[in-house]
Write a protein that holds these residues in place. Structure first.
Motif, mmCIF file in Angstrom:
data_model
loop_
_atom_site.group_PDB
_atom_site.id
_atom_site.type_symbol
_atom_site.label_atom_id
_atom_site.label_comp_id
_atom_site.label_asym_id
_atom_site.label_seq_id
_atom_site.Cartn_x
_atom_site.Cartn_y
_atom_site.Cartn_z
ATOM 1 N N SER A 51 58.634 22.293 -25.761
ATOM 2 C CA SER A 51 59.518 21.216 -25.291
ATOM 3 C C SER A 51 58.879 20.435 -24.154
ATOM 4 O O SER A 51 59.052 19.206 -24.051
ATOM 5 N N MET A 52 58.139 21.137 -23.302
ATOM 6 C CA MET A 52 57.453 20.465 -22.194
ATOM 7 C C MET A 52 56.256 19.655 -22.678
ATOM 8 O O MET A 52 55.924 18.620 -22.108
ATOM 9 N N LEU A 53 55.607 20.116 -23.750
ATOM 10 C CA LEU A 53 54.418 19.436 -24.274
ATOM 11 C C LEU A 53 54.762 18.253 -25.175
ATOM 12 O O LEU A 53 53.976 17.311 -25.295
ATOM 13 N N ALA A 54 55.922 18.311 -25.814
ATOM 14 C CA ALA A 54 56.271 17.324 -26.841
ATOM 15 C C ALA A 54 56.095 15.867 -26.405
ATOM 16 O O ALA A 54 55.586 15.042 -27.172
ATOM 17 N N LYS A 84 52.420 11.589 -29.757
ATOM 18 C CA LYS A 84 52.869 10.220 -30.048
ATOM 19 C C LYS A 84 53.476 10.044 -31.434
ATOM 20 O O LYS A 84 54.302 9.166 -31.648
ATOM 21 N N SER A 85 53.049 10.838 -32.392
ATOM 22 C CA SER A 85 53.421 10.603 -33.795
ATOM 23 C C SER A 85 54.887 10.915 -34.071
ATOM 24 O O SER A 85 55.479 11.812 -33.472
ATOM 25 N N LYS A 132 55.739 10.959 -37.556
ATOM 26 C CA LYS A 132 55.690 11.420 -38.938
ATOM 27 C C LYS A 132 54.928 12.736 -38.988
ATOM 28 O O LYS A 132 53.917 12.899 -38.287
ATOM 29 N N LEU A 133 55.414 13.668 -39.814
ATOM 30 C CA LEU A 133 54.879 15.029 -39.795
ATOM 31 C C LEU A 133 53.369 15.113 -40.022
ATOM 32 O O LEU A 133 52.684 15.792 -39.246
ATOM 33 N N PRO A 134 52.796 14.453 -41.054
ATOM 34 C CA PRO A 134 51.341 14.576 -41.257
ATOM 35 C C PRO A 134 50.535 14.134 -40.036
ATOM 36 O O PRO A 134 49.565 14.798 -39.637
ATOM 37 N N ASP A 135 50.938 13.022 -39.441
ATOM 38 C CA ASP A 135 50.233 12.526 -38.254
ATOM 39 C C ASP A 135 50.417 13.465 -37.062
ATOM 40 O O ASP A 135 49.481 13.716 -36.286
ATOM 41 N N ARG A 173 59.650 15.678 -31.493
ATOM 42 C CA ARG A 173 58.970 14.445 -31.880
ATOM 43 C C ARG A 173 59.619 13.799 -33.107
ATOM 44 O O ARG A 173 59.709 12.574 -33.201
ATOM 45 N N LEU A 174 60.083 14.628 -34.056
ATOM 46 C CA LEU A 174 60.659 14.075 -35.290
ATOM 47 C C LEU A 174 62.178 13.974 -35.233
ATOM 48 O O LEU A 174 62.792 13.436 -36.161
ATOM 49 N N LYS A 175 62.781 14.500 -34.179
ATOM 50 C CA LYS A 175 64.238 14.478 -34.017
ATOM 51 C C LYS A 175 64.927 15.174 -35.195
ATOM 52 O O LYS A 175 65.867 14.650 -35.804
ATOM 53 N N VAL A 176 64.449 16.370 -35.512
ATOM 54 C CA VAL A 176 65.001 17.157 -36.614
ATOM 55 C C VAL A 176 65.214 18.588 -36.125
ATOM 56 O O VAL A 176 64.792 18.963 -35.035
ATOM 57 N N LYS A 177 65.873 19.396 -36.961
ATOM 58 C CA LYS A 177 65.929 20.832 -36.736
ATOM 59 C C LYS A 177 64.954 21.466 -37.718
ATOM 60 O O LYS A 177 64.884 21.078 -38.888
ATOM 61 N N CYS A 178 64.182 22.431 -37.251
ATOM 62 C CA CYS A 178 63.229 23.077 -38.149
ATOM 63 C C CYS A 178 63.023 24.522 -37.735
ATOM 64 O O CYS A 178 63.424 24.956 -36.646
#
Length: 246
Positions: A146-149, A153-154, A156-159, A219-224
């Motif tokens: 969370s501190m590194l996120a 910059k990306s 999108k997951l692949p990037d 970064r992607l604003k999702v739950k995973c």
């Protein structure tokens, strides 16, 4: 030098006590079943009276057991357990811990190698005494991620995984490449976290799981969920993490 005997850790009124004597652990194991007399303990442990007396006196001083005198026949003494078993050592991890411990002097002058050995010693040392560090390490990893996120910059997951690969390499955490699919996977070679670990029958990179999970979520604003499915700890020559996005 750390004992290679099985270690069991007990909680007492005096605090936490580690026991690595096979005879003492045998006594404590039998007393967990029921209260036993001095004569019964001699039979189940197969030791001489003098030897049994020494071990019982030690356990009494440590507060691990209690003694009571038979009210009818005061020559007869009974013993019972006065503590709670918390954890038992894990032999494969214990042997690895001892192996790392023996290599510490060789890292003198090598800051990276010394710090890596200390990290592995702390984790394996705790696990060798039966303390499962994985849930706590995953939570800590999530906090770190969370501190590194914000530094990634990306969106999108692949990037993003390409950025993660570059970060892992820069920090000396391993060589990363990703495979996209229904459930993307992240493969790590030369893993800092577990690269020297023998096959202990379980995955060990929960710190990495937490870091990766938090970076992807923020970064992607999702739950995973990021779960390690292959590891040096499971006999593989790499680590593989499966990413599931909800």
């Amino acid at each position: 030098m750390m004992s290679q005997e099985k270690v069991e850790i007990y909680s007492t009124k005096k605090g936490i006590i580690a026991v690595d004597s096979p005879v003492k652990n045998r006594i404590l194991q039998k007393l967990q079943e029921r209260e036993l007399s001095f004569e019964e303990l001699i039979r189940v442990c197969g030791k001489a009276k003098s030897t049994m007396s020494v071990h019982l006196n030690d356990l009494l001083k440590m507060g691990l057991i209690y003694k009571r005198v038979d009210p009818v026949d005061r020559r007869k003494k009974y013993f019972g357990i006065n503590s709670d078993l918390i954890v038992s050592s894990s032999p494969p991890v214990t042997l690895h811990y001892i192996k790392i411990l023996n290599t510490v002097p060789s890292f003198k002058g090598d800051k990276y190698g010394f710090l890596r050995s200390l990290f592995h010693l702390i984790r394996c040392g705790m696990e060798s005494y039966g303390i499962d560090t994985r849930p706590a390490l995953k939570k800590i990893g999530h906090d770190v991620g969370s501190m590194l996120a914000p530094s990634f910059k990306s969106s999108k997951l692949p990037d993003l995984l390409n950025e993660v690969a570059a970060f892992w390499k820069e920090q000396g955490l391993g060589k990363v490449h990703a495979e996209m699919g229904v459930f993307p996977t992240i493969i790590v070679e030369d893993c800092f976290d577990c690269g020297t670990l023998p096959d202990v029958g379980r995955t060990e990179c929960s710190l990495d799981e937490g870091i990766l999970e938090a970076i992807i979520e923020e970064r992607l604003k999702v739950k995973c969920s990021v779960d390690e499915i292959e590891c040096h700890g499971t006999g593989h020559d790499h680590c593989k993490f499966e990413v599931k996005i909800f």
